[in-house]
Design a protein around this motif. Structure first.
Motif, PDB file in Angstrom:
ATOM      1  N   VAL A 163       0.837  -1.202   0.000  1.00  0.00           N
ATOM      2  CA  VAL A 163       0.000   0.000   0.000  1.00  0.00           C
ATOM      3  C   VAL A 163       0.873   1.254   0.000  1.00  0.00           C
ATOM      4  O   VAL A 163       0.620   2.213  -0.714  1.00  0.00           O
ATOM      5  CB  VAL A 163      -0.944   0.008   1.220  1.00  0.00           C
ATOM      6  N   ASP A 164       1.950   1.225   0.785  1.00  0.00           N
ATOM      7  CA  ASP A 164       2.838   2.385   0.919  1.00  0.00           C
ATOM      8  C   ASP A 164       4.173   2.081   0.235  1.00  0.00           C
ATOM      9  O   ASP A 164       5.022   1.393   0.791  1.00  0.00           O
ATOM     10  CB  ASP A 164       3.059   2.707   2.398  1.00  0.00           C
ATOM     11  N   TYR A 165       4.385   2.593  -0.962  1.00  0.00           N
ATOM     12  CA  TYR A 165       5.613   2.310  -1.699  1.00  0.00           C
ATOM     13  C   TYR A 165       6.786   3.173  -1.241  1.00  0.00           C
ATOM     14  O   TYR A 165       7.941   2.852  -1.504  1.00  0.00           O
ATOM     15  CB  TYR A 165       5.381   2.454  -3.204  1.00  0.00           C
ATOM     16  N   ASP A 166       6.483   4.245  -0.517  1.00  0.00           N
ATOM     17  CA  ASP A 166       7.573   5.044   0.039  1.00  0.00           C
ATOM     18  C   ASP A 166       8.355   4.247   1.076  1.00  0.00           C
ATOM     19  O   ASP A 166       9.526   4.528   1.331  1.00  0.00           O
ATOM     20  CB  ASP A 166       7.016   6.324   0.679  1.00  0.00           C
ATOM     21  N   ALA A 167       7.701   3.257   1.676  1.00  0.00           N
ATOM     22  CA  ALA A 167       8.374   2.439   2.681  1.00  0.00           C
ATOM     23  C   ALA A 167       9.533   1.637   2.092  1.00  0.00           C
ATOM     24  O   ALA A 167      10.459   1.249   2.807  1.00  0.00           O
ATOM     25  CB  ALA A 167       7.368   1.492   3.341  1.00  0.00           C
ATOM     26  N   PHE A 168       9.493   1.390   0.784  1.00  0.00           N
ATOM     27  CA  PHE A 168      10.573   0.645   0.135  1.00  0.00           C
ATOM     28  C   PHE A 168      11.783   1.536  -0.180  1.00  0.00           C
ATOM     29  O   PHE A 168      12.860   1.035  -0.494  1.00  0.00           O
ATOM     30  CB  PHE A 168      10.081   0.038  -1.184  1.00  0.00           C
ATOM     31  N   LYS A 169      11.603   2.853  -0.097  1.00  0.00           N
ATOM     32  CA  LYS A 169      12.626   3.769  -0.606  1.00  0.00           C
ATOM     33  C   LYS A 169      13.683   4.103   0.443  1.00  0.00           C
ATOM     34  O   LYS A 169      13.805   5.231   0.908  1.00  0.00           O
ATOM     35  CB  LYS A 169      11.965   5.036  -1.149  1.00  0.00           C
ATOM     36  N   ASN A 170      14.452   3.094   0.803  1.00  0.00           N
ATOM     37  CA  ASN A 170      15.591   3.288   1.692  1.00  0.00           C
ATOM     38  C   ASN A 170      16.873   3.422   0.858  1.00  0.00           C
ATOM     39  O   ASN A 170      16.831   3.452  -0.368  1.00  0.00           O
ATOM     40  CB  ASN A 170      15.696   2.127   2.683  1.00  0.00           C
ATOM     41  N   GLU A 171      18.009   3.498   1.522  1.00  0.00           N
ATOM     42  CA  GLU A 171      19.271   3.662   0.795  1.00  0.00           C
ATOM     43  C   GLU A 171      19.570   2.479  -0.113  1.00  0.00           C
ATOM     44  O   GLU A 171      20.122   2.656  -1.199  1.00  0.00           O
ATOM     45  CB  GLU A 171      20.432   3.855   1.781  1.00  0.00           C
ATOM     46  N   GLU A 172      19.163   1.270   0.301  1.00  0.00           N
ATOM     47  CA  GLU A 172      19.381   0.097  -0.549  1.00  0.00           C
ATOM     48  C   GLU A 172      18.586   0.214  -1.846  1.00  0.00           C
ATOM     49  O   GLU A 172      19.069  -0.164  -2.920  1.00  0.00           O
ATOM     50  CB  GLU A 172      18.982  -1.183   0.198  1.00  0.00           C
ATOM     51  N   TYR A 173      17.376   0.753  -1.748  1.00  0.00           N
ATOM     52  CA  TYR A 173      16.544   0.944  -2.939  1.00  0.00           C
ATOM     53  C   TYR A 173      17.216   1.922  -3.895  1.00  0.00           C
ATOM     54  O   TYR A 173      17.326   1.657  -5.102  1.00  0.00           O
ATOM     55  CB  TYR A 173      15.164   1.459  -2.534  1.00  0.00           C
ATOM     56  N   PHE A 174      17.656   3.070  -3.381  1.00  0.00           N
ATOM     57  CA  PHE A 174      18.249   4.072  -4.259  1.00  0.00           C
ATOM     58  C   PHE A 174      19.596   3.603  -4.802  1.00  0.00           C
ATOM     59  O   PHE A 174      19.958   3.928  -5.937  1.00  0.00           O
ATOM     60  CB  PHE A 174      18.386   5.407  -3.529  1.00  0.00           C
ATOM     61  N   LEU A 175      20.341   2.829  -4.022  1.00  0.00           N
ATOM     62  CA  LEU A 175      21.581   2.255  -4.539  1.00  0.00           C
ATOM     63  C   LEU A 175      21.271   1.333  -5.704  1.00  0.00           C
ATOM     64  O   LEU A 175      21.939   1.382  -6.752  1.00  0.00           O
ATOM     65  CB  LEU A 175      22.305   1.477  -3.428  1.00  0.00           C
ATOM     66  N   SER A 176      20.241   0.510  -5.561  1.00  0.00           N
ATOM     67  CA  SER A 176      19.870  -0.412  -6.627  1.00  0.00           C
ATOM     68  C   SER A 176      19.411   0.345  -7.868  1.00  0.00           C
ATOM     69  O   SER A 176      19.784   0.001  -8.998  1.00  0.00           O
ATOM     70  CB  SER A 176      18.762  -1.358  -6.150  1.00  0.00           C
ATOM     71  N   ARG A 177      18.622   1.405  -7.685  1.00  0.00           N
ATOM     72  CA  ARG A 177      18.169   2.193  -8.831  1.00  0.00           C
ATOM     73  C   ARG A 177      19.339   2.876  -9.538  1.00  0.00           C
ATOM     74  O   ARG A 177      19.365   2.975 -10.768  1.00  0.00           O
ATOM     75  CB  ARG A 177      17.151   3.253  -8.391  1.00  0.00           C
ATOM     76  N   LEU A 178      20.322   3.352  -8.784  1.00  0.00           N
ATOM     77  CA  LEU A 178      21.512   3.945  -9.392  1.00  0.00           C
ATOM     78  C   LEU A 178      22.284   2.902 -10.186  1.00  0.00           C
ATOM     79  O   LEU A 178      22.778   3.171 -11.285  1.00  0.00           O
ATOM     80  CB  LEU A 178      22.406   4.570  -8.315  1.00  0.00           C
ATOM     81  N   GLN A 179      22.401   1.711  -9.632  1.00  0.00           N
ATOM     82  CA  GLN A 179      23.080   0.623 -10.343  1.00  0.00           C
ATOM     83  C   GLN A 179      22.369   0.301 -11.653  1.00  0.00           C
ATOM     84  O   GLN A 179      23.014   0.083 -12.688  1.00  0.00           O
ATOM     85  CB  GLN A 179      23.147  -0.615  -9.451  1.00  0.00           C
ATOM     86  N   ILE A 180      21.047   0.265 -11.606  1.00  0.00           N
ATOM     87  CA  ILE A 180      20.259  -0.004 -12.811  1.00  0.00           C
ATOM     88  C   ILE A 180      20.460   1.116 -13.832  1.00  0.00           C
ATOM     89  O   ILE A 180      20.649   0.859 -15.024  1.00  0.00           O
ATOM     90  CB  ILE A 180      18.773  -0.171 -12.458  1.00  0.00           C
ATOM     91  N   ASP A 181      20.421   2.360 -13.372  1.00  0.00           N
ATOM     92  CA  ASP A 181      20.621   3.484 -14.288  1.00  0.00           C
ATOM     93  C   ASP A 181      21.992   3.420 -14.951  1.00  0.00           C
ATOM     94  O   ASP A 181      22.115   3.578 -16.168  1.00  0.00           O
ATOM     95  CB  ASP A 181      20.481   4.814 -13.541  1.00  0.00           C
ATOM     96  N   ILE A 182      23.024   3.194 -14.144  1.00  0.00           N
ATOM     97  CA  ILE A 182      24.378   3.140 -14.695  1.00  0.00           C
ATOM     98  C   ILE A 182      24.512   1.977 -15.665  1.00  0.00           C
ATOM     99  O   ILE A 182      25.122   2.104 -16.732  1.00  0.00           O
ATOM    100  CB  ILE A 182      25.416   3.048 -13.562  1.00  0.00           C
ATOM    101  N   GLY A 183      23.929   0.832 -15.318  1.00  0.00           N
ATOM    102  CA  GLY A 183      23.963  -0.308 -16.233  1.00  0.00           C
ATOM    103  C   GLY A 183      23.224  -0.030 -17.527  1.00  0.00           C
ATOM    104  O   GLY A 183      23.668  -0.418 -18.612  1.00  0.00           O
TER     105      GLY A 183
END
Length: 434
Positions: A221-241
């Motif tokens: 229900v709350d997707y902001d709860a997933f947005k920790n540092e691990e989430y943003f690190l993973s998104r950065l990795q995906i972007d760079i890839g």
């Protein structure tokens, strides 16, 4: 039925070209299975980089094998060896379902393909993902895969009673969260493989993502709860890839050594932890403005596609392999005649040198990155400047400099220069890509 075969997993995870696309295709297939029977799918498992690029399991049984190729080539001959390998793997394992996924339409399929390569099938995708026309195509371009995933999330929500219809409005957010979960597993497997000296080929065979984990994300229900540092690190990795894939599309790295060199850089970058990623971005994007204390700030403001494609990877491509720098906060550097050369993402034209130098100085004061400016040169795509301190720096900036640098004088930066790819020392130039 599946027979027990003593075969070790392939460890292609060490080659990073196309790993983001591969993860996205795996997610798309998982969502297809979830759409067909959501409750039954809870007992499934996704295995990455083991028996094949990915595989689907129920308990100990391999239900399907999947190989993913993002090649530029369109002739069947470029893919036949991979298809033959997958065929043998499937037959050896007793797996009757095997899919070959490609990013481009393959020409010249042999008429006897189904007979010659059984049980391998070419995976089909909807021609119009958002419309149920029933028309399909046998490839999924790199720039369409996100659209396909989001369309499948949409279809899943509509087909599943336990999912609220309002989630149709946040398909992109759901996709990005699911991709982050899968990417975290890919990185974790990679890390284990490269830090194991005795069991590398067995590690990936034991790593799974339970479909229940994917269901947890979809049902949230709350997707902001997933947005920790691990989430943003993973998104950065995906972007760079992703930017790396796009770079490889633009630059035909025809030499195998050049491709291996770039793969090596990416393998280091995407396995950085949160602090390492922040240090890396600060060092390679010294001109990006803002106070960056969290990865979410980097994700939103510091990293852009062209800085990676036209800047950083273009520099990596043209120069010889960089060594890991002795400074803890700098991942890559070259040392020539007692001077360090640092790669950056600066790709603007020479006419912008004053603006770039000003931005670097301001950002250095904001972020206190004096470790980068002791002595040396920042490698840019096209700018040459003997010192970054030649630009005018106003009274307000000087005042902030005194506060930020705790008494250090801005003149201490005078030995840092900008050097273009054309004017780096000849010892740094990679003759194979000239």
């Amino acid at each position: 039925m599946t027979t027990k075969v003593e075969s070790l997993p392939h460890t292609a995870i060490s080659t990073w070209s196309g790993f983001v696309y591969q993860g996205k295709i795996a997610l798309y297939h998982c969502l297809e299975l979830m759409t067909k029977n959501y409750e039954m799918s809870r007992g499934l498992k996704l295995q990455l980089e083991s028996q094949d690029d990915f595989a689907i399991f129920r308990e100990g049984q391999c239900l399907s094998l999947h190989q993913v190729k993002a090649y530029k080539e369109t002739l069947f001959s470029s893919y036949s060896a991979g298809i033959e390998t997958q065929k043998k793997n499937a037959l050896d394992r007793g797996t009757i379902t095997a899919y070959f996924h490609v990013a481009r339409e393959i020409r010249n399929y042999p008429d006897s393909f189904k007979k010659d390569y059984y049980p391998v099938n070419i995976y089909n995708y909807p021609i119009q993902p958002s419309e149920s026309t029933g028309e399909t195509k046998s490839y999924c371009p790199l720039d369409e895969v996100d659209m396909h995933i989001e369309a499948q999330i949409n279809a899943l929500i509509k087909a599943t009673d336990c999912l609220d219809n309002w989630k149709i409005n946040i398909c992109t957010q759901i996709r990005e969260t699911l991709e982050a979960r899968i990417n975290e597993k890919v990185i974790a497997v990679h890390h284990k493989i490269h830090h194991s000296k005795t069991h590398q080929k067995l590690i990936a065979d034991e790593e799974f993502i339970n479909f229940s984990t994917l269901c947890e994300v979809v049902e949230a229900v709350d997707y902001d709860a997933f947005k920790n540092e691990e989430y943003f690190l993973s998104r950065l990795q995906i972007d760079i890839g992703t930017y790396y894939q796009q770079f490889c599309e633009l630059y035909d790295t025809q030499f195998q050594t050049a491709q291996a060199k770039l793969d090596g850089y990416l393998a280091v970058i995407i396995t950085l932890d949160a602090q390492g990623m922040m240090d890396f971005l600060k060092a390679t994007m010294p001109h990006r403005k803002g106070r960056f204390t969290t990865l979410s700030e980097f994700k939103d403001h510091a990293l852009d596609r062209d800085s990676i494609r036209q800047g950083l990877f273009a520099i990596f491509h043209k120069l010889v392999q960089a060594e890991i720098a002795s400074a803890e906060k700098i991942q890559f550097a070259w040392l020539v005649d007692d001077q360090f050369y640092y790669p950056t993402g600066i790709h603007t034209a020479a006419e912008a040198q004053d603006v770039i130098c000003h931005d670097i100085l301001e950002q250095a004061l904001v972020e206190d990155v004096e470790f980068l400016f002791e002595c040396g040169a920042l490698i840019t795509r096209a700018i040459d400047s003997p010192s970054i301190t030649h630009v005018k720096f106003g009274a307000d900036s000087v005042a902030r400099e005194k506060d930020s640098m705790r008494g250090n004088n801005i003149i201490s930066f005078k030995q840092m220069e900008l050097v273009s790819l054309n004017n780096v020392p000849k010892e740094l130039k990679d003759a194979e890509v000239d």
